[in-house]
Design a protein around this motif. Sequence first.
Motif, PDB file in Angstrom:
ATOM      1  N   LEU A 150       0.838  -1.199   0.000  1.00 19.63           N
ATOM      2  CA  LEU A 150       0.000   0.000   0.000  1.00 19.63           C
ATOM      3  C   LEU A 150       0.873   1.249   0.000  1.00 19.63           C
ATOM      4  CD1 LEU A 150      -2.813  -0.604   2.672  1.00 19.63           C
ATOM      5  CD2 LEU A 150      -3.134  -0.354   0.218  1.00 19.63           C
ATOM      6  N   LEU A 151       0.387   2.267  -0.688  1.00 27.22           N
ATOM      7  CA  LEU A 151       0.913   3.613  -0.534  1.00 27.22           C
ATOM      8  C   LEU A 151      -0.094   4.401   0.296  1.00 27.22           C
ATOM      9  CD1 LEU A 151       1.854   4.516  -4.238  1.00 27.22           C
ATOM     10  CD2 LEU A 151       3.411   3.683  -2.485  1.00 27.22           C
ATOM     11  N   VAL A 152       0.379   5.216   1.216  1.00 28.77           N
ATOM     12  CA  VAL A 152      -0.496   6.140   1.945  1.00 28.77           C
ATOM     13  C   VAL A 152       0.039   7.536   1.659  1.00 28.77           C
ATOM     14  CG1 VAL A 152      -1.462   6.836   4.158  1.00 28.77           C
ATOM     15  CG2 VAL A 152      -0.937   4.420   3.732  1.00 28.77           C
ATOM     16  N   ILE A 153      -0.656   8.258   0.771  1.00 30.90           N
ATOM     17  CA  ILE A 153      -0.174   9.536   0.259  1.00 30.90           C
ATOM     18  C   ILE A 153      -1.356  10.454  -0.040  1.00 30.90           C
ATOM     19  CG2 ILE A 153       1.978   8.681  -0.761  1.00 30.90           C
ATOM     20  CD1 ILE A 153       0.578   8.412  -3.420  1.00 30.90           C
ATOM     21  N   PRO A 154      -1.105  11.752  -0.164  1.00 29.54           N
ATOM     22  CA  PRO A 154      -2.180  12.660  -0.595  1.00 29.54           C
ATOM     23  C   PRO A 154      -2.725  12.239  -1.954  1.00 29.54           C
ATOM     24  CG  PRO A 154      -0.365  13.915   0.309  1.00 29.54           C
ATOM     25  CD  PRO A 154       0.120  12.500   0.185  1.00 29.54           C
ATOM     26  N   ARG A 155      -4.011  12.422  -2.133  1.00 29.15           N
ATOM     27  CA  ARG A 155      -4.678  11.945  -3.344  1.00 29.15           C
ATOM     28  C   ARG A 155      -4.077  12.538  -4.616  1.00 29.15           C
ATOM     29  NH1 ARG A 155      -9.676   9.449  -3.549  1.00 29.15           N
ATOM     30  NH2 ARG A 155     -10.544   9.220  -5.646  1.00 29.15           N
ATOM     31  N   ASN A 156      -3.592  13.786  -4.549  1.00 30.19           N
ATOM     32  CA  ASN A 156      -3.072  14.408  -5.769  1.00 30.19           C
ATOM     33  C   ASN A 156      -1.773  13.775  -6.243  1.00 30.19           C
ATOM     34  OD1 ASN A 156      -2.447  15.888  -3.226  1.00 30.19           O
ATOM     35  ND2 ASN A 156      -0.951  16.935  -4.518  1.00 30.19           N
ATOM     36  N   TYR A 157      -1.146  12.923  -5.424  1.00 30.87           N
ATOM     37  CA  TYR A 157       0.055  12.217  -5.846  1.00 30.87           C
ATOM     38  C   TYR A 157      -0.248  10.805  -6.332  1.00 30.87           C
ATOM     39  CZ  TYR A 157       2.621  15.932  -3.453  1.00 30.87           C
ATOM     40  OH  TYR A 157       3.112  17.148  -3.056  1.00 30.87           O
ATOM     41  N   CYS A 158      -1.503  10.361  -6.203  1.00 28.82           N
ATOM     42  CA  CYS A 158      -1.864   8.997  -6.581  1.00 28.82           C
ATOM     43  C   CYS A 158      -1.870   8.825  -8.099  1.00 28.82           C
ATOM     44  CB  CYS A 158      -3.242   8.635  -6.018  1.00 28.82           C
ATOM     45  SG  CYS A 158      -3.284   8.434  -4.229  1.00 28.82           S
ATOM     46  N   SER A 159      -1.638   7.590  -8.507  1.00 28.56           N
ATOM     47  CA  SER A 159      -1.678   7.241  -9.919  1.00 28.56           C
ATOM     48  C   SER A 159      -3.118   7.006 -10.363  1.00 28.56           C
ATOM     49  CB  SER A 159      -0.857   5.970 -10.155  1.00 28.56           C
ATOM     50  OG  SER A 159      -1.200   5.376 -11.396  1.00 28.56           O
ATOM     51  N   PRO A 160      -3.470   7.385 -11.588  1.00 26.11           N
ATOM     52  CA  PRO A 160      -4.820   7.101 -12.089  1.00 26.11           C
ATOM     53  C   PRO A 160      -4.991   5.643 -12.516  1.00 26.11           C
ATOM     54  CG  PRO A 160      -3.530   8.206 -13.785  1.00 26.11           C
ATOM     55  CD  PRO A 160      -2.682   8.186 -12.542  1.00 26.11           C
ATOM     56  N   ASP A 161      -3.898   4.867 -12.464  1.00 27.88           N
ATOM     57  CA  ASP A 161      -3.938   3.497 -12.982  1.00 27.88           C
ATOM     58  C   ASP A 161      -4.313   2.456 -11.941  1.00 27.88           C
ATOM     59  OD1 ASP A 161      -3.091   4.484 -15.458  1.00 27.88           O
ATOM     60  OD2 ASP A 161      -0.977   4.309 -14.889  1.00 27.88           O
ATOM     61  N   HIS A 162      -4.416   2.859 -10.673  1.00 28.53           N
ATOM     62  CA  HIS A 162      -4.694   1.893  -9.611  1.00 28.53           C
ATOM     63  C   HIS A 162      -5.780   2.422  -8.681  1.00 28.53           C
ATOM     64  CE1 HIS A 162      -1.278  -0.534 -10.849  1.00 28.53           C
ATOM     65  NE2 HIS A 162      -0.538   0.555 -10.867  1.00 28.53           N
ATOM     66  N   PRO A 163      -6.455   1.524  -7.957  1.00 25.96           N
ATOM     67  CA  PRO A 163      -7.556   1.959  -7.077  1.00 25.96           C
ATOM     68  C   PRO A 163      -7.073   2.898  -5.975  1.00 25.96           C
ATOM     69  CG  PRO A 163      -7.601  -0.415  -7.430  1.00 25.96           C
ATOM     70  CD  PRO A 163      -6.305   0.065  -7.973  1.00 25.96           C
ATOM     71  N   ILE A 164      -7.970   3.807  -5.577  1.00 30.01           N
ATOM     72  CA  ILE A 164      -7.675   4.793  -4.534  1.00 30.01           C
ATOM     73  C   ILE A 164      -8.865   4.848  -3.575  1.00 30.01           C
ATOM     74  CG2 ILE A 164      -7.115   7.212  -4.053  1.00 30.01           C
ATOM     75  CD1 ILE A 164      -6.443   7.487  -7.063  1.00 30.01           C
ATOM     76  N   GLU A 165      -8.574   4.939  -2.294  1.00 28.90           N
ATOM     77  CA  GLU A 165      -9.612   5.196  -1.300  1.00 28.90           C
ATOM     78  C   GLU A 165      -9.131   6.316  -0.391  1.00 28.90           C
ATOM     79  OE1 GLU A 165     -10.908   1.871   0.987  1.00 28.90           O
ATOM     80  OE2 GLU A 165     -11.650   0.752  -0.753  1.00 28.90           O
ATOM     81  N   THR A 166      -9.989   7.305  -0.172  1.00 29.93           N
ATOM     82  CA  THR A 166      -9.644   8.390   0.742  1.00 29.93           C
ATOM     83  C   THR A 166      -9.795   7.906   2.183  1.00 29.93           C
ATOM     84  OG1 THR A 166     -10.340  10.103  -0.817  1.00 29.93           O
ATOM     85  CG2 THR A 166     -10.231  10.720   1.509  1.00 29.93           C
ATOM     86  N   LEU A 167      -8.782   8.183   2.998  1.00 33.33           N
ATOM     87  CA  LEU A 167      -8.814   7.805   4.401  1.00 33.33           C
ATOM     88  C   LEU A 167      -9.379   8.929   5.271  1.00 33.33           C
ATOM     89  CD1 LEU A 167      -5.351   6.026   4.624  1.00 33.33           C
ATOM     90  CD2 LEU A 167      -7.585   4.945   4.936  1.00 33.33           C
ATOM     91  N   PHE A 168      -8.888  10.146   5.072  1.00 32.78           N
ATOM     92  CA  PHE A 168      -9.386  11.286   5.829  1.00 32.78           C
ATOM     93  C   PHE A 168      -8.931  12.570   5.155  1.00 32.78           C
ATOM     94  CE2 PHE A 168      -5.312  10.055   7.691  1.00 32.78           C
ATOM     95  CZ  PHE A 168      -4.616  11.252   7.756  1.00 32.78           C
ATOM     96  N   GLU A 169      -9.540  13.666   5.557  1.00 28.25           N
ATOM     97  CA  GLU A 169      -9.119  14.974   5.065  1.00 28.25           C
ATOM     98  C   GLU A 169      -8.347  15.696   6.161  1.00 28.25           C
ATOM     99  OE1 GLU A 169     -12.319  17.263   3.487  1.00 28.25           O
ATOM    100  OE2 GLU A 169     -12.548  15.974   1.721  1.00 28.25           O
TER     101      GLU A 169
END
Length: 328
Positions: A150-169
């Motif tokens: 797993l990567l735990v990073i700000p959403r704007n650094y995530c890749s569009p090629d893999h699933p993303i789930e927001t943890l918190f703001e």
Amino acid sequence: MRFNKLDLNLLVALDALFTECSISKAAARVHLSQSAMSNALARLRAHFDDELLVKVGRTLELTPRARALKEPVRDVLLRIDTAIAAQPRFDPSRSDRTFQLLVSDYTTVTLMPHLLALARQQSRTVRFLLSPLPHLDQPQRALGRGEADLLVIPRNYCSPDHPIETLFEEEYVCMVWNGSRFARAGTLGYEEYVAADHVEVQPASIGQPTLESWFMKRRGIERRIEVCTFSFVAAPFLVLGTDRVATVQRRLARMAQQFLPVTVLPAPLPLPRMEQSMQWHKYRTHDPALVWLRTLLHQAVVQMEAQQQQAAALAGGEAEAASRPTGS
């Protein structure tokens, strides 16, 4: 086993060679002798009719053909691993799996203690390897190479090629030393903020500006960066004894207040909120172990929020009690 005249066992050796760019290190990676790895490289060169790795000075470098093969080979191996190695169910109490998470020091101190505490309630054998974030210009590479669960990073650094789930703001606040002129005034206006000396966080792993820095640049706001650090956790320490301002995440600021003589002030400009997210490889979406881990992370967020709300309420009650006249 062969496919189109290629011994598929050689793909494992090829991936190790691409990763290590060293025959001896690749051999150690897949538990082969150096001579066996040299033989595998010779067979691969013959099959692809390409040197694949060439000596440049004292190092081996990939040829253009090898660079083109690197990601597809890793992708094939990851698919095989996901399809064959994944267990139909996951029992944390009986598992000795090591989960590798790529996280910042901010995530390590704010969220990870809650994850580890919840995991310990279910298992004494599961292990965690918390590693620093790699260079995030192309974050999917860490997932694609199987270097992380797993990567735990700000959403704007995530890749569009893999699933993303927001943890918190997360929102940003300003942190100053208790003895600074800003703390004594109890406020920090926009003009004072822009004119102040600042501590800026720029993690070495991130090839892009942080959300805060990106916002400043977009608004044309020029700040005097007196200190730049790679560590989010270090930022509160670097304002001590000065009038510097550190713009940091609120959760980190609350933690720092428990141990340091610092004051938290509202940011005098509308900084965007950070969406802290987790991302995993698309082939591992249904891996029962990762489903368990992702669920546990969401539970850890709930626990973190509850604890911080309790701490904030306690601090508010103490401040109210301290402000009452003696004998009231």
